[in-house]
Design a protein around this motif. Structure first.
Motif, PDB file in Angstrom:
ATOM      1  N   ASP A 260      53.129  39.145  26.417  1.00  0.00           N
ATOM      2  CA  ASP A 260      52.952  40.350  25.605  1.00  0.00           C
ATOM      3  C   ASP A 260      51.652  40.308  24.803  1.00  0.00           C
ATOM      4  OD1 ASP A 260      55.361  41.377  26.501  1.00  0.00           O
ATOM      5  OD2 ASP A 260      56.502  40.418  24.883  1.00  0.00           O
ATOM      6  N   ASP A 261      50.979  39.154  24.815  1.00  0.00           N
ATOM      7  CA  ASP A 261      49.719  39.007  24.093  1.00  0.00           C
ATOM      8  C   ASP A 261      48.632  39.824  24.787  1.00  0.00           C
ATOM      9  OD1 ASP A 261      47.025  37.682  23.523  1.00  0.00           O
ATOM     10  OD2 ASP A 261      48.318  36.676  22.064  1.00  0.00           O
ATOM     11  N   PRO A 262      47.816  40.555  24.044  1.00  0.00           N
ATOM     12  CA  PRO A 262      46.759  41.366  24.667  1.00  0.00           C
ATOM     13  C   PRO A 262      45.802  40.552  25.537  1.00  0.00           C
ATOM     14  CG  PRO A 262      47.047  41.991  22.370  1.00  0.00           C
ATOM     15  CD  PRO A 262      47.883  40.772  22.591  1.00  0.00           C
ATOM     16  N   VAL A 263      45.478  39.326  25.105  1.00  0.00           N
ATOM     17  CA  VAL A 263      44.578  38.480  25.888  1.00  0.00           C
ATOM     18  C   VAL A 263      45.191  38.175  27.252  1.00  0.00           C
ATOM     19  CG1 VAL A 263      43.428  36.232  26.003  1.00  0.00           C
ATOM     20  CG2 VAL A 263      43.552  37.469  23.826  1.00  0.00           C
ATOM     21  N   VAL A 264      46.475  37.851  27.235  1.00  0.00           N
ATOM     22  CA  VAL A 264      47.167  37.538  28.493  1.00  0.00           C
ATOM     23  C   VAL A 264      47.319  38.797  29.346  1.00  0.00           C
ATOM     24  CG1 VAL A 264      49.268  36.595  29.500  1.00  0.00           C
ATOM     25  CG2 VAL A 264      48.386  35.643  27.366  1.00  0.00           C
ATOM     26  N   THR A 265      47.630  39.919  28.721  1.00  0.00           N
ATOM     27  CA  THR A 265      47.792  41.169  29.463  1.00  0.00           C
ATOM     28  C   THR A 265      46.493  41.546  30.180  1.00  0.00           C
ATOM     29  OG1 THR A 265      49.414  41.931  27.834  1.00  0.00           O
ATOM     30  CG2 THR A 265      48.418  43.593  29.268  1.00  0.00           C
ATOM     31  N   LYS A 266      45.363  41.392  29.489  1.00  0.00           N
ATOM     32  CA  LYS A 266      44.073  41.714  30.104  1.00  0.00           C
ATOM     33  C   LYS A 266      43.777  40.785  31.271  1.00  0.00           C
ATOM     34  CE  LYS A 266      39.219  42.468  28.884  1.00  0.00           C
ATOM     35  NZ  LYS A 266      38.206  42.430  27.797  1.00  0.00           N
ATOM     36  N   PHE A 267      44.086  39.491  31.085  1.00  0.00           N
ATOM     37  CA  PHE A 267      43.878  38.541  32.181  1.00  0.00           C
ATOM     38  C   PHE A 267      44.790  38.870  33.373  1.00  0.00           C
ATOM     39  CE2 PHE A 267      45.382  34.774  34.421  1.00  0.00           C
ATOM     40  CZ  PHE A 267      44.189  34.228  34.871  1.00  0.00           C
ATOM     41  N   ASP A 268      46.030  39.252  33.062  1.00  0.00           N
ATOM     42  CA  ASP A 268      47.006  39.580  34.124  1.00  0.00           C
ATOM     43  C   ASP A 268      46.485  40.696  35.023  1.00  0.00           C
ATOM     44  OD1 ASP A 268      49.168  38.058  34.616  1.00  0.00           O
ATOM     45  OD2 ASP A 268      50.588  39.204  33.418  1.00  0.00           O
ATOM     46  N   GLN A 269      45.842  41.663  34.428  1.00  0.00           N
ATOM     47  CA  GLN A 269      45.320  42.782  35.213  1.00  0.00           C
ATOM     48  C   GLN A 269      44.247  42.310  36.184  1.00  0.00           C
ATOM     49  OE1 GLN A 269      43.981  45.513  32.195  1.00  0.00           O
ATOM     50  NE2 GLN A 269      46.070  46.210  31.680  1.00  0.00           N
ATOM     51  N   ARG A 270      43.358  41.423  35.733  1.00  0.00           N
ATOM     52  CA  ARG A 270      42.334  40.881  36.631  1.00  0.00           C
ATOM     53  C   ARG A 270      42.963  39.969  37.681  1.00  0.00           C
ATOM     54  NH1 ARG A 270      39.480  40.033  31.681  1.00  0.00           N
ATOM     55  NH2 ARG A 270      39.944  37.799  31.839  1.00  0.00           N
ATOM     56  N   TRP A 271      43.973  39.215  37.257  1.00  0.00           N
ATOM     57  CA  TRP A 271      44.627  38.265  38.169  1.00  0.00           C
ATOM     58  C   TRP A 271      45.336  39.000  39.315  1.00  0.00           C
ATOM     59  CZ3 TRP A 271      44.503  33.173  38.985  1.00  0.00           C
ATOM     60  CH2 TRP A 271      45.565  32.561  39.673  1.00  0.00           C
ATOM     61  N   GLU A 272      45.990  40.081  38.988  1.00  0.00           N
ATOM     62  CA  GLU A 272      46.707  40.843  40.010  1.00  0.00           C
ATOM     63  C   GLU A 272      45.761  41.515  41.000  1.00  0.00           C
ATOM     64  OE1 GLU A 272      49.138  43.569  37.917  1.00  0.00           O
ATOM     65  OE2 GLU A 272      50.558  42.034  37.197  1.00  0.00           O
ATOM     66  N   ALA A 273      44.512  41.749  40.576  1.00  0.00           N
ATOM     67  CA  ALA A 273      43.543  42.412  41.446  1.00  0.00           C
ATOM     68  C   ALA A 273      42.898  41.456  42.438  1.00  0.00           C
ATOM     69  CB  ALA A 273      42.476  43.085  40.595  1.00  0.00           C
ATOM     70  N   LEU A 274      43.132  40.167  42.299  1.00  0.00           N
ATOM     71  CA  LEU A 274      42.497  39.190  43.183  1.00  0.00           C
ATOM     72  C   LEU A 274      43.141  39.203  44.558  1.00  0.00           C
ATOM     73  CD1 LEU A 274      42.204  36.157  40.715  1.00  0.00           C
ATOM     74  CD2 LEU A 274      40.388  37.757  41.379  1.00  0.00           C
ATOM     75  N   GLU A 275      42.349  38.869  45.564  1.00  0.00           N
ATOM     76  CA  GLU A 275      42.860  38.752  46.924  1.00  0.00           C
ATOM     77  C   GLU A 275      43.524  37.394  47.099  1.00  0.00           C
ATOM     78  OE1 GLU A 275      43.036  40.812  49.414  1.00  0.00           O
ATOM     79  OE2 GLU A 275      42.036  42.497  48.429  1.00  0.00           O
ATOM     80  N   GLU A 276      44.746  37.422  47.630  1.00  0.00           N
ATOM     81  CA  GLU A 276      45.499  36.166  47.758  1.00  0.00           C
ATOM     82  C   GLU A 276      44.851  35.233  48.767  1.00  0.00           C
ATOM     83  OE1 GLU A 276      48.369  33.186  48.706  1.00  0.00           O
ATOM     84  OE2 GLU A 276      47.697  34.728  50.130  1.00  0.00           O
ATOM     85  N   LYS A 277      44.200  35.786  49.774  1.00  0.00           N
ATOM     86  CA  LYS A 277      43.557  34.931  50.776  1.00  0.00           C
ATOM     87  C   LYS A 277      42.403  34.137  50.171  1.00  0.00           C
ATOM     88  CE  LYS A 277      44.722  37.767  54.800  1.00  0.00           C
ATOM     89  NZ  LYS A 277      44.188  38.553  55.951  1.00  0.00           N
ATOM     90  N   GLU A 278      41.674  34.766  49.268  1.00  0.00           N
ATOM     91  CA  GLU A 278      40.541  34.078  48.643  1.00  0.00           C
ATOM     92  C   GLU A 278      40.986  33.224  47.470  1.00  0.00           C
ATOM     93  OE1 GLU A 278      36.160  35.141  46.699  1.00  0.00           O
ATOM     94  OE2 GLU A 278      37.461  36.722  47.508  1.00  0.00           O
TER      95      GLU A 278
END
Length: 883
Positions: A260-278
Motif C-alpha cells: 500500500d506504500d506509494p513507493v511500492v505501488t509505483k514500482f509495482d506498475q513498472r514491474w508489471e509492465a516488464l516482459e517475462e521473457k526478458e
C-alpha cells in the motif's frame, strides 16, 4: 565445483563514457526473480554521470569451493563491492574473505551471527517482532520449527526468552530432511506434535520450505480451527495461502514490503509492465527477497555516488593471485567504501533503510499480518521504538459482509436424483444445465442467504475421503479443504473425520446404510400351492391328529356299551342272528373323522357320550383349522411371492456365494473400516481382501454391477439412494433388511466460513416449512417409474389362473382313477370267489358279473335280494324258492 555461468553486463549508449564502478554479483541457481530485480535496479538507479557495472556469477551457494572460486574471480576483476547470497555452509567463507580483503558484501540473506564489519545485512532481524507477537498472543507452550540453514541466532533468542518467561518450547530442526522423504517426515512430525497436544507452531523457515510444510499440514487436516501458526519470515504474502485460507486455523506472520506504500505501488506498475521473457519472474508479484535485492542496488548506488562526489580515489587493479595471497593484502579503500555504505539512508521497497556500525538494519518497521477468509489482513506493525502496535483489535471478525457481491462456488456430484444433467443440457448454460433434489435445494439456500452461486461438478467424481498413506483429501471434501470451493450441496454424509476438517449444517435428510440386491424372479404358485397357507409341520400334525382321533373314536366305541346294538330286521321278518354289532369299526372311524374334517358329515354318528365328546372336540378343531386355512388361501393363490436369498447383514456375513461391497472413498466404506462391531468388522475384513475388488468408483457402477451379477453381488449404500433406484427402470433392484446405522446428509462449508451460520439457518427454515419433504417426494416418488402395485397390476394378481388350482384338479383326477382301480380289483376279486364257489370258470364268472353290472338286477334299488325268514316257513327253504 566449477563455475556455472559468468555474465558480464556493461551498459553502453547513454551511459558510455561515464564513471564506471565494478560491482560483483553472486546469485544462487533458481533466483531468477532476484536477478531480474537486480537488473531493474541497475537500470533504475543508473545515471548519465555515474554507472554501476555488474559482474554476475550463478553458483551453488552451499558449495564452499564454488563460493571461494567465484569470490576470488570477482575480486581479481577489480570489483569495489559484491552483492550476493549465502547459506550456513558458505557464510563463514564469505565473511572471512570480506574481513581479510576489506571487500564489502551486501546481502539479502538471513542475518549472520557475530560482528562482521564488511557485511551489510539488507534483511532486518526478525527476533524482536517474533518475540513480541508470541507475547501478544500469550503463548506459554508451543513448538518451534526452524531451518538450521538460516542459522541458530533466532532460536537462541526464543530459548532465552522462554527460560525467562517460563515458556515451554519444543524446538525441532527441519532443515536436514532429505528431499525424497521430506513429505513423509513432515506428516510424521505433525502427527507426533498432535500426540503432544502441540497446536501452536512457529515456522522459522524460508518461503519454499514453509510451502512444503503447509501442504503436508493440509493433507493431514492440521489446518483447521484450534491450530495457530506463525510464519517467521518477512514475506507473509509471498506464498500461496489459498489452500489454507478456509481451513479455520489461525495463521500469522510478518511482511516487510508494504504494497500500500506509494513507493511500492509505483514500482509495482513498472514491474508489471516488464516482459517475462526478458525479466524472468516479472509475471508474479515481487517477493521480499527480490525487494531486498532491488533496495541493495539502491544502497550501493547511493554510496558510490557519494564517494564519487567526494572525489575519493577508488581506483584499483587486481590480479588473480590477490585473493589467496599469503599474507593477504587488504584493499586500502575498502574501509572508505564500507563506511559510505553504512551511512546510506534511503526509503526503499522495504521501508526505511538504515544501518548501524555492524551493518545491520535499524529503525525499520515490520507489518504484522493475519490470514482471514478474504485473504491476508494487516493487524498492526512492529518497530524498535514502539515494539508491537495493534491497529486492528478485532482479530477474528465476522466477515459476512460482501458475500452478496461474490459468486459462491458450489461443488456437487452427478448423482441421481440429487444432481443430473438435463436431457437437452447442451442448450443451457451454467446452473440451468442441471436438475435434481440438490439443484433445487441449492437454489432455495441461495435465496434465503441472498447470494449468487455457480454449480461445479467435482473433478474426481468422489465424495471425499482421506488417503491412508498420503493423508490427502479427495472429492468434494478436498475441494473445500484446499479452497477450491465455498460450499458443498450434495448427498454428503456427516461423519467425524469430515467434521474435523470442514463444517456441516444441520442434516437436511436422514438415512442409513442399506443393502441393495437384484430383485429375485417372482415365484408363481406351484401345483400344490393350495397347501402353502399352512406350514409343512401343521399338515403333518393334522394327519397325525386325524389318525389319532380315528383310533380314539374306534377305542371308545369298542369299550362303550352304548355303541353295541342288535341288528333290527324289516317289518314281519325274523332276525337271522342274536349277536350285537358296532358301527364304528376302524374304517368307519376313519371315514367319520374324514367327513367331519371335510365339513361333509357322515351317515353314522356316535351314540355314546364318550364318542360324542371325541366328535365334538374334533369338530371344533376342524372349524379353527379350516377357517384359518380359508383365510390365507386367497393370498397364497393370488400373490406371486419373491424369495430373497438374503434378508439382512447377518445373512451376507455368514455366506460367501454373494459378494458385497461399497463405494470407494465414501462414508459407507469409512463406516465399515472404523466399526468395532464384530459383524461389521467381519464384513470389512472380507471386503478389503476380496478379489476382484468389491469397491466401486461410482454409485452407478455399483448399481450396474448388481444388475449384471445375476444375484451374485450386493451393494451397500445409503437407504435414500437405494429407495430411489428401486423406483427406476428396469425395476430390477430391491432393498432388503433394515438400515445398518443412522446418519444424515448435511451442507458442508470450509472451516470458519462466513456462510456456515446463514446456511444452517436456511436448512432449519426449509425443514420447518416442509419444503425438504416436498422436494424428496418430488424426486423420489412423483417421478417414479416402477409404480406401487396399484391399478392394473392389482387386477392381474387377483385373478386365479389354472396354474393356481391345478393341484386340486390333479387330486380329483387321481381320486377318480384310484376309485376305478379299486372297483376293478373288487370286481376281479368277487368274480374269482364266485368262480370257486359255483365251480365255474373264472372268465365265465367275470362275464356273468359284467352282465349283471351292465343290465342290473330285479332287486329293489338295484340290490341283489338277501334271504330272510318269514314266520311259518320251513327252515330248509332254498334260494330258488325265494326267487
Amino acid at each position: 565445483m566449477k563455475l556455472v555461468l559468468v555474465v558480464t553486463l556493461v551498459w553502453h549508449e547513454a551511459l558510455c563514457g561515464s564513471p564506471s564502478v565494478q560491482i560483483g554479483g553472486l546469485f544462487p541457481r533458481g533466483a531468477d526473480q532476484e536477478y531480474s530485480a537486480f537488473r531493474v535496479g541497475m537500470v533504475q538507479f543508473g545515471m548519465a554521470d555515474f554507472r554501476l557495472t555488474p559482474h554476475i556469477d550463478n553458483l551453488e551457494v552451499a558449495n564452499s569451493f564454488a563460493v571461494t572460486n567465484c569470490f576470488c574471480s570477482q575480486f581479481s576483476r577489480g570489483v569495489y563491492a559484491i552483492f550476493g547470497f549465502y547459506d550456513k555452509k558458505s557464510v563463514n567463507t564469505i565473511t572471512s574473505f570480506c574481513e581479510t580483503l576489506h571487500v564489502s558484501f551486501i546481502t539479502p540473506s538471513f542475518p549472520a551471527e557475530g560482528m562482521n564489519q564488511f557485511v551489510l545485512q539488507m534483511r532486518p532481524d526478525i527476533k524482536g517482532p517474533l518475540v513480541s507477537l508470541v507475547e501478544y498472543y500469550k503463548w506459554d507452550k508451543f513448538a518451534y520449527l526452524y531451518d538450521s540453514d538460516r542459522g541458530l541466532s533466532t532460536l537462541q533468542v526464543i530459548l532465552d526468552t522462554a527460560a525467562e518467561k517460563k515458556w515451554v518450547v519444543t524446538a525441532i530442526n527441519v532443515g536436514d530432511l532429505k528431499d525424497e522423504r521430506k513429505d513423509e517426515a513432515y506428516r510424521s512430525l505433525f502427527q507426533d506434535l498432535e500426540i503432544r497436544k502441540e497446536r501452536r507452531i512457529i515456522l522459522d523457515c524460508e518461503q519454499d520450505k514453509v510451502k512444503d510444510i503447509m501442504e503436508q499440514v493440509i493433507t493431514i487436516g492440521r489446518h483447521v480451527k484450534g491450530y495457530h501458526y506463525i510464519i517467521a519470515n518477512l514475506g507473509f504474502v509471498d506464498g500461496d495461502l489459498s489452500k489454507i485460507q478456509y481451513g479455520g486455523a489461525n495463521v500469522s506472520g510478518f511482511q516487510i514490503v508494504d504494497f500500500d506504500d506509494p513507493v511500492v505501488t509505483k514500482f509495482d506498475q513498472r514491474w508489471e509492465a516488464l516482459e517475462e521473457k526478458e525479466y524472468p519472474g516479472a509475471d508474479t508479484r515481487i517477493r521480499y527477497t527480490s525487494a531486498l535485492t532491488y533496495d541493495a542496488v539502491h544502497v550501493m548506488t547511493e554510496a558510490f555516488r557519494f564517494l564519487h562526489k567526494q572525489r575519493i580515489d577508488m581506483s584499483r587493479r587486481g590480479n588473480s593471485g590477490d585473493c589467496l595471497a599469503n599474507p593477504a593484502v587488504p584493499w586500502a579503500q575498502g574501509v572508505e567504501i564500507e563506511r559510505a555504505l553504512k551511512q546510506v539512508r534511503v526509503d526503499g521497497l522495504t521501508g526505511n533503510i538504515q544501518f548501524d556500525q555492524y551493518g545491520k538494519r535499524v529503525n525499520y518497521s515490520v507489518t504484522i499480518m493475519e490470514l482471514k477468509n478474504n485473504g491476508p489482513v494487516k493487524i498492526g506493525y512492529w518497530n524498535e521504538v514502539d515494539k508491537m502496535v495493534v491497529t486492528k483489535s478485532d482479530l477474528y471478525p465476522n466477515e459476512t459482509m460482501g458475500m452478496e457481491n461474490k459468486t459462491v462456488i458450489v461443488t456437487t456430484i452427478l448423482e441421481a436424483p440429487y444432481v443430473m444433467l438435463k436431457k437437452n443440457a447442451e442448450l443451457f448454460q451454467d446452473n440451468d444445465r442441471y436438475e435434481g433434489y440438490c439443484v433445487d435445494l441449492a437454489a432455495e439456500i441461495a435465496k434465503h442467504c441472498g447470494i449468487r452461486y455457480q454449480l461445479r461438478i467435482v473433478g474426481d467424481g468422489k465424495y471425499g475421503a482421506r488417503d491412508a498413506e498420503t493423508k490427502i483429501w479427495n472429492g468434494m471434501v478436498g475441494e473445500l479443504v484446499y479452497g477450491k470451493a465455498d460450499i458443498a450441496v450434495a448427498p454428503l454424509t456427516i461423519t467425524l473425520v469430515r467434521e474435523e476438517v470442514i463444517d456441516f449444517s444441520k442434516p437436511f435428510m436422514s438415512l442409513g446404510i442399506s443393502i441393495m440386491i437384484k430383485k429375485p424372479q417372482k415365484s408363481k404358485p406351484g401345483v400344490f400351492s393350495f397347501l402353502d397357507p399352512l406350514a409343512y409341520e401343521i399338515w403333518m400334525c393334522i394327519v397325525f391328529a386325524y389318525i389319532g382321533v380315528s383310533v380314539v373314536l374306534f377305542l371308545v366305541s369298542r369299550f362303550s356299551p352304548y355303541e353295541w346294538t342288535l341288528e333290527e330286521p324289516e317289518d314281519g321278518a325274523l332276525p337271522l342272528t342274536t349277536e350285537s354289532t358296532n358301527e364304528f369299526g376302524i374304517f368307519n372311524s376313519l371315514w367319520f373323522s374324514l367327513g367331519a374334517f371335510m365339513r361333509q358329515g357322515c351317515d353314522i354318528s356316535p351314540r355314546s357320550l364318550s364318542g360324542r365328546i371325541v366328535g365334538g372336540v374334533w369338530w371344533f378343531f376342524t372349524l379353527i383349522i379350516i377357517s384359518s386355512y380359508t383365510a390365507n388361501l386367497a393370498a397364497f393363490l393370488t400373490v406371486e411371492r419373491m424369495v430373497s436369498p438374503i434378508e439382512s447383514a447377518e445373512d451376507l456375513a455368514k455366506q460367501t456365494e454373494i459378494a458385497y461391497g461399497t463405494l470407494d472413498s465414501g462414508s459407507t466404506k469409512e463406516f465399515f473400516r472404523r466399526s468395532k462391531i464384530a459383524l461389521f468388522d467381519k464384513m470389512w475384513q472380507y471386503m478389503k481382501s476380496a478379489e476382484p475388488s468389491v469397491f466401486v468408483k461410482k454409485t452407478s457402477e455399483g448399481v450396474l454391477r448388481v444388475r449384471k451379477s445375476k444375484g451374485k453381488y450386493a451393494y451397500l449404500l445409503e437407504s435414500t439412494m437405494n429407495e430411489y433406484i428401486e423406483q427406476r427402470k428396469p425395476c430390477d433392484t430391491m432393498k432388503v433388511g433394515g438400515n445398518l446405522d443412522s446418519k444424515g446428509y448435511g451442507i458442508a462449508t470450509p472451516k470458519g466460513s462466513p456462510l456456515r451460520n446463514a446456511v444452517n439457518l436456511a436448512v432449519l427454515k426449509l425443514n420447518e416449512q416442509g419444503l425438504l419433504d416436498k422436494l424428496k417426494n418430488k424426486w423420489w416418488y412423483d417421478k417414479g417409474e416402477c409404480g406401487s402395485g396399484g391399478g392394473e397390476s392389482k387386477e392381474k394378481t387377483s385373478a386365479l389362473s389354472l396354474s393356481n388350482v391345478a393341484g386340486v384338479f390333479y387330486i380329483l383326477v387321481g381320486g377318480l382313477g384310484l376309485a376305478m382301480m379299486v372297483a376293478l380289483v373288487e370286481f376281479c376279486y368277487k368274480s374269482r370267489a364266485e368262480a370257486k364257489k359255483m365251480k365255474m370258470k373264472f372268465t365265465d364268472a367275470m362275464r356273468s358279473k359284467a352282465r349283471l353290472s351292465i343290465t342290473g338286477s330285479t332287486g329293489e334299488n338295484g340290490r341283489v335280494p338277501v334271504a330272510y325268514l318269514h314266520p311259518g316257513l320251513p327252515m330248509s327253504l332254498s334260494m330258488t324258492d325265494l326267487s
